[in-house]
Design a protein around this motif. Structure first.
Motif: not given
Length: 128
Positions: A18-28
Motif C-alpha cells: 500500500c505505501e510504497d507508491a514510487g517503487r519500480e515493481t508497482l503494477v498499474h
C-alpha cells in the motif's frame, strides 16, 4: 516473540502493498485507470441524485456503497494473497526453492499475518 514477528510481517506486507507508491515493481493496469476515471465522471451525477433523495433512501444508498467498497477491498486482498501463494508454488515448481517445512511454515505465517492484519484492521481482535 511469535506475535512480534507476525506483527512485523503484517506491517511489512502492508507497506509493500500500500505505501510504497514510487517503487519500480508497482503494477498499474490501464483498465483500472480507465475504470477509476469512469467512476470519477459518474460521481457528480451520483452526488446530485443523492441530494434529491429522501433521507432514508440516501442513508440506505450510502450504507450499500460503503459495503460494496469493503467487499471490493476484501476481494483485492484475496487476489493479492493468492498471487503471493501462487508465486511460492511457481518457485517451488520450477525448482528455485525446494518444498520444505520451513517454506510451508513461512506460507502459514503469511496467511496468519494476513488474517491478523485484516481482523485488527477491521477493529476486531484475533485470539488463538
Amino acid at each position: 516473540m511469535g506475535n512480534e514477528v507476525t506483527e512485523k510481517l503484517v506491517l511489512f506486507l502492508q507497506n509493500l502493498r500500500c505505501e510504497d507508491a514510487g517503487r519500480e515493481t508497482l503494477v498499474h493496469l490501464a483498465g483500472s485507470k480507465k475504470e477509476k476515471e469512469n467512476l470519477g465522471n459518474l460521481r457528480t451525477g451520483y452526488e446530485k441524485l443523492k441530494e434529491r433523495m429522501p433521507a432514508s433512501d440516501k442513508d440506505y444508498l450510502e450504507k450499500y456503497m460503503e459495503q460494496m467498497e469493503r467487499a471490493a477491498f476484501e476481494e483485492q486482498q484475496e487476489a493479492y494473497l493468492q498471487g503471493m501463494l501462487d508465486a511460492f508454488q511457481i518457485l517451488q515448481g520450477i525448482g528455485v526453492i525446494r518444498a520444505s517445512e520451513t517454506v510451508e511454515n513461512l506460507i502459514r505465517q503469511i496467511l496468519l499475518a494476513y488474517l491478523i492484519g485484516t481482523v485488527i484492521g477491521s477493529g476486531y481482535r484475533f485470539v488463538g
